[in-house]
Scaffold this motif. Structure first.
Motif, mmCIF file in Angstrom:
data_model
loop_
_atom_site.group_PDB
_atom_site.id
_atom_site.type_symbol
_atom_site.label_atom_id
_atom_site.label_comp_id
_atom_site.label_asym_id
_atom_site.label_seq_id
_atom_site.Cartn_x
_atom_site.Cartn_y
_atom_site.Cartn_z
ATOM 1 N N ARG A 1 159.432 13.815 9.821
ATOM 2 C CA ARG A 1 159.230 13.859 11.116
ATOM 3 C C ARG A 1 160.546 13.845 12.037
ATOM 4 N NH1 ARG A 1 156.311 9.935 11.847
ATOM 5 N NH2 ARG A 1 157.778 8.396 12.484
ATOM 6 N N VAL A 2 161.360 12.791 11.550
ATOM 7 C CA VAL A 2 162.748 12.605 12.380
ATOM 8 C C VAL A 2 163.559 13.411 11.988
ATOM 9 C CG1 VAL A 2 164.739 11.061 12.319
ATOM 10 C CG2 VAL A 2 162.404 9.928 12.340
ATOM 11 N N ARG A 3 163.568 14.052 10.782
ATOM 12 C CA ARG A 3 164.669 15.260 10.641
ATOM 13 C C ARG A 3 164.167 16.582 11.112
ATOM 14 N NH1 ARG A 3 167.116 14.779 4.339
ATOM 15 N NH2 ARG A 3 167.931 12.497 4.871
ATOM 16 N N GLY A 4 162.781 16.780 11.282
ATOM 17 C CA GLY A 4 162.406 17.889 12.175
ATOM 18 C C GLY A 4 162.578 18.016 13.456
ATOM 19 N N GLU A 5 162.272 16.944 14.103
ATOM 20 C CA GLU A 5 162.630 16.670 15.709
ATOM 21 C C GLU A 5 164.122 16.900 15.989
ATOM 22 O OE1 GLU A 5 160.949 12.828 16.611
ATOM 23 O OE2 GLU A 5 158.926 13.796 16.488
ATOM 24 N N LYS A 6 164.925 16.521 14.965
ATOM 25 C CA LYS A 6 166.270 16.687 15.185
ATOM 26 C C LYS A 6 166.775 18.231 14.807
ATOM 27 C CE LYS A 6 167.774 11.806 14.261
ATOM 28 N NZ LYS A 6 168.757 10.888 13.506
ATOM 29 N N ASP B 1 160.352 23.129 15.813
ATOM 30 C CA ASP B 1 159.658 22.685 16.939
ATOM 31 C C ASP B 1 159.096 21.211 16.269
ATOM 32 O OD1 ASP B 1 156.986 22.371 18.711
ATOM 33 O OD2 ASP B 1 158.557 23.486 19.830
ATOM 34 N N THR B 2 158.892 20.233 17.476
ATOM 35 C CA THR B 2 158.503 19.181 17.432
ATOM 36 C C THR B 2 157.031 19.024 16.868
ATOM 37 O OG1 THR B 2 159.896 18.096 19.226
ATOM 38 C CG2 THR B 2 158.051 16.955 18.594
ATOM 39 N N THR B 3 156.329 19.854 17.475
ATOM 40 C CA THR B 3 154.940 19.938 17.011
ATOM 41 C C THR B 3 154.728 20.245 15.510
ATOM 42 O OG1 THR B 3 154.291 20.726 19.162
ATOM 43 C CG2 THR B 3 152.618 21.024 17.372
#
Length: 267
Positions: free
Chosen positions: A23-28, A33-35
């Protein structure tokens, strides 16, 4: 019992740690996309937990072959039931990864024109310019042609004009060029143009265009309207007429029948 509890605790810790990392690496990441990052983090978390439970049951002496077969059958049934939804999900992932448009863009898909409000995993929400909310499945969007109108910072606003054949093209071109240059809201860095398109049956078609910004949707429409309005005023004031479809009818006079000719001679 100690082994089972240890396996479950380790599975819980590993699942939460892997889920948090994804989740953290994907949001960065800029292209994720965050979703979709949060969705995949939850999927991985539950997969690790289920795997840990199966391993713990096997350690406790429970036969896990039937559980694996049950999970496979359940997954197959769910896949058949959600075939359309899975297609929309896959299309949503592709839209989020390749980014043919983003939130705030004006796009035309499936014959609908609107401003993108939200991109979800299964659907995309658009608002039309007559204030309608459209919720379209991602499968229908990704499988068709997508026209991203606001992708480039500038857009051409053009108007087609049909003039009659007795029009002086040199004079008409200069008049139309003056009209295009008189639009105050056009982009001054890009030159306006007047182009002769075709010689039709009843008119000579000329296209007049100038460029405007696409970041403000209403500005393009205002420039196009102002261009058409000024063309109507200036062209008619200069004595250059607009052409319209016309037809010529030729009537041939036939000679009278022979009996009428003989009767006229006798008379």
């Amino acid at each position: 019992i100690l082994k089972v509890v240890t396996i479950l605790i380790l599975a819980w810790i590993v699942a939460n740690w892997v889920s948090r990392v994804i989740r953290v690496r994907g949001e960065k990441a800029k292209r994720v996309d965050t979703t979709i990052a949060r969705f995949f983090s939850n999927i991985v978390r539950w997969a690790i937990l289920v795997l840990g439970i199966i391993v713990a049951l096997g350690t406790a002496g429970v036969e896990t072959t039937s559980f694996a077969a049950l999970l496979a059958a359940a997954g197959f049934a769910v896949g058949l039931a959600l075939q359309g939804s899975l297609g929309n999900f896959a299309a949503g992932v592709m839209l989020l990864l390749f980014r043919p448009f983003k939130v705030g863009d004006v796009v035309k898909v499936n014959g609908e024109l609107g401003k993108v409000d939200q991109i979800d995993l299964f659907t995309t929400t658009m608002d039309t310019f007559d204030n309608r909310r459209l919720i379209m499945p991602n499968g229908a969007i990704f499988g068709t042609t997508i026209e991203n109108i606001t992708f480039h910072p500038e857009r051409r606003a053009d108007v087609d004009v049909g003039v009659s054949y007795n029009t002086d093209l040199v004079k008409a071109r200069q008049v139309l060029m003056d009209v295009a240059n008189s639009i105050s809201t056009k982009l001054p860095d890009l030159d306006s143009q007047v182009v002769v398109l075709a010689f039709n049956d009843s008119s000579i078609d000329i296209m007049v265009y100038c460029f405007t910004r696409t970041t403000v949707w209403g500005e393009w429409l205002a420039v196009k309207e102002a261009l058409a309005y000024r063309i109507k005023q200036i062209v008619e004031g200069a004595g250059t007429g607009f052409a319209f479809p016309s037809q010529s009818l030729y009537v041939e006079t036939l000679p009278p029948p022979d009996d009428e000719v003989q009767a006229s001679r006798k008379g």
